[in-house]
Design an enzyme around this catalytic site. Structure first.
Site, PDB file in Angstrom:
ATOM      1  N   SER A  47       0.849  -1.203   0.000  1.00  0.00           N
ATOM      2  CA  SER A  47       0.000   0.000   0.000  1.00  0.00           C
ATOM      3  C   SER A  47       0.878   1.245   0.000  1.00  0.00           C
ATOM      4  O   SER A  47       0.559   2.242  -0.639  1.00  0.00           O
ATOM      5  CB  SER A  47      -0.921   0.019   1.219  1.00  0.00           C
ATOM      6  OG  SER A  47      -1.815  -1.059   1.178  1.00  0.00           O
ATOM      7  N   SER A  86      -4.433   2.201   3.615  1.00  0.00           N
ATOM      8  CA  SER A  86      -4.327   1.078   4.554  1.00  0.00           C
ATOM      9  C   SER A  86      -5.553   0.191   4.423  1.00  0.00           C
ATOM     10  O   SER A  86      -6.668   0.630   4.715  1.00  0.00           O
ATOM     11  CB  SER A  86      -4.222   1.590   5.994  1.00  0.00           C
ATOM     12  OG  SER A  86      -4.260   0.525   6.916  1.00  0.00           O
ATOM     13  N   GLY A  87      -5.349  -1.039   3.993  1.00  0.00           N
ATOM     14  CA  GLY A  87      -6.473  -1.962   3.869  1.00  0.00           C
ATOM     15  C   GLY A  87      -7.189  -2.177   5.187  1.00  0.00           C
ATOM     16  O   GLY A  87      -8.400  -2.014   5.292  1.00  0.00           O
ATOM     17  N   SER A  88      -6.434  -2.487   6.217  1.00  0.00           N
ATOM     18  CA  SER A  88      -7.034  -2.793   7.520  1.00  0.00           C
ATOM     19  C   SER A  88      -7.445  -1.547   8.285  1.00  0.00           C
ATOM     20  O   SER A  88      -8.373  -1.587   9.094  1.00  0.00           O
ATOM     21  CB  SER A  88      -6.038  -3.571   8.380  1.00  0.00           C
ATOM     22  OG  SER A  88      -4.952  -2.734   8.779  1.00  0.00           O
ATOM     23  N   GLY A  89      -6.736  -0.447   8.074  1.00  0.00           N
ATOM     24  CA  GLY A  89      -6.987   0.758   8.856  1.00  0.00           C
ATOM     25  C   GLY A  89      -6.497   0.647  10.281  1.00  0.00           C
ATOM     26  O   GLY A  89      -6.858   1.458  11.135  1.00  0.00           O
ATOM     27  N   GLU A  90      -5.652  -0.328  10.554  1.00  0.00           N
ATOM     28  CA  GLU A  90      -5.181  -0.576  11.915  1.00  0.00           C
ATOM     29  C   GLU A  90      -3.665  -0.531  12.063  1.00  0.00           C
ATOM     30  O   GLU A  90      -3.144  -0.779  13.147  1.00  0.00           O
ATOM     31  CB  GLU A  90      -5.689  -1.941  12.414  1.00  0.00           C
ATOM     32  CG  GLU A  90      -7.198  -2.061  12.498  1.00  0.00           C
ATOM     33  CD  GLU A  90      -7.835  -1.127  13.519  1.00  0.00           C
ATOM     34  OE1 GLU A  90      -7.138  -0.648  14.443  1.00  0.00           O
ATOM     35  OE2 GLU A  90      -9.048  -0.866  13.385  1.00  0.00           O
ATOM     36  N   THR A  91      -2.938  -0.203  11.018  1.00  0.00           N
ATOM     37  CA  THR A  91      -1.475  -0.185  11.082  1.00  0.00           C
ATOM     38  C   THR A  91      -1.020   0.839  12.114  1.00  0.00           C
ATOM     39  O   THR A  91      -1.294   2.030  11.978  1.00  0.00           O
ATOM     40  CB  THR A  91      -0.883   0.136   9.696  1.00  0.00           C
ATOM     41  OG1 THR A  91      -1.438  -0.776   8.739  1.00  0.00           O
ATOM     42  CG2 THR A  91       0.628   0.026   9.703  1.00  0.00           C
ATOM     43  N   GLU A 152      -4.597  -3.435  -3.183  1.00  0.00           N
ATOM     44  CA  GLU A 152      -3.446  -2.629  -3.591  1.00  0.00           C
ATOM     45  C   GLU A 152      -3.558  -2.203  -5.057  1.00  0.00           C
ATOM     46  O   GLU A 152      -3.247  -1.055  -5.400  1.00  0.00           O
ATOM     47  CB  GLU A 152      -2.161  -3.425  -3.333  1.00  0.00           C
ATOM     48  CG  GLU A 152      -1.946  -3.690  -1.863  1.00  0.00           C
ATOM     49  CD  GLU A 152      -1.280  -5.010  -1.539  1.00  0.00           C
ATOM     50  OE1 GLU A 152      -1.080  -5.272  -0.344  1.00  0.00           O
ATOM     51  OE2 GLU A 152      -0.986  -5.809  -2.474  1.00  0.00           O
TER      52      GLU A 152
END
Length: 185
Positions: A47, A86-91, A152
């Site tokens: 990403s 960010s795919g998860s939004g949690e990085t 991505e």
């Protein structure tokens, strides 16, 4: 299936993914970037690579754009924008960046599969992309591709669509942009 069959399937998946985008979210992002000060782009892993490509095009389109973490990246300030992919939004590192940017007075844009994530709650603007997370559980789109490849790829296509919209709104052309292309290669 052979390699060409896989390529065709990837293109089909990407067509399905792109058809799920929200045009209003893309318009809002393009408008925000055009009226912002400096633009900072970040993401982790692949990403982040898509973000680097986006920052390059933003610069070539005449925007003051920077990749977070580079040695020549200046500080962010009020009126600036931080764009996070960010795919998860949690990085965790991206969450920390978003918190700092907001505390300074910059806007935060998140492009993600997960708008209800930690980053989604921090972001001023959230763009939801279809796709599957790395572990492929709970994603909004089935894919034959490994991990978050579909997200991505969709992220890069979305970023390029935002560039095209910004070019249209500013009268930018490929010829003008080429003048800002790296020439020491």
């Amino acid at each position: 299936m052979d390699t060409l069959d896989y390529a065709r399937e990837i293109v089909k998946e990407l067509q399905g993914s792109v058809s799920g985008l929200d045009a209003a979210e893309g318009e809002a992002m393009a408008e925000l970037l055009l009226r912002s000060g400096q633009i900072f782009v970040a993401g982790a892993g692949r990403s982040g690579l898509m973000g680097r490509a986006f920052a390059m095009r933003l610069m070539q389109a005449g925007q003051a754009a920077f990749v977070v973490g580079e040695t020549v990246t200046p500080g962010i300030g009020p009126g600036d924008v931080l764009v996070l992919g960010s795919g998860s939004g949690e990085t965790k590192g991206l969450v920390s960046m978003a918190e700092k940017a907001k505390a300074i007075g910059a806007a935060v844009v998140l492009v993600t599969i997960s708008p209800d994530s930690s980053l989604g709650r921090l972001a001023d603007y959230t763009i939801k992309l279809p796709g599957s997370p790395k572990d492929q559980t709970g994603g909004s789109y089935a894919t034959i591709q490994p991990m978050a490849s579909l997200f991505e790829q969709t992220l890069l296509v979305f970023y390029d669509a935002v560039i095209l919209r910004m070019m249209e709104q500013t009268g930018q052309t490929t010829g003008k942009m080429f003048g800002k292309h790296a020439n020491l290669e």
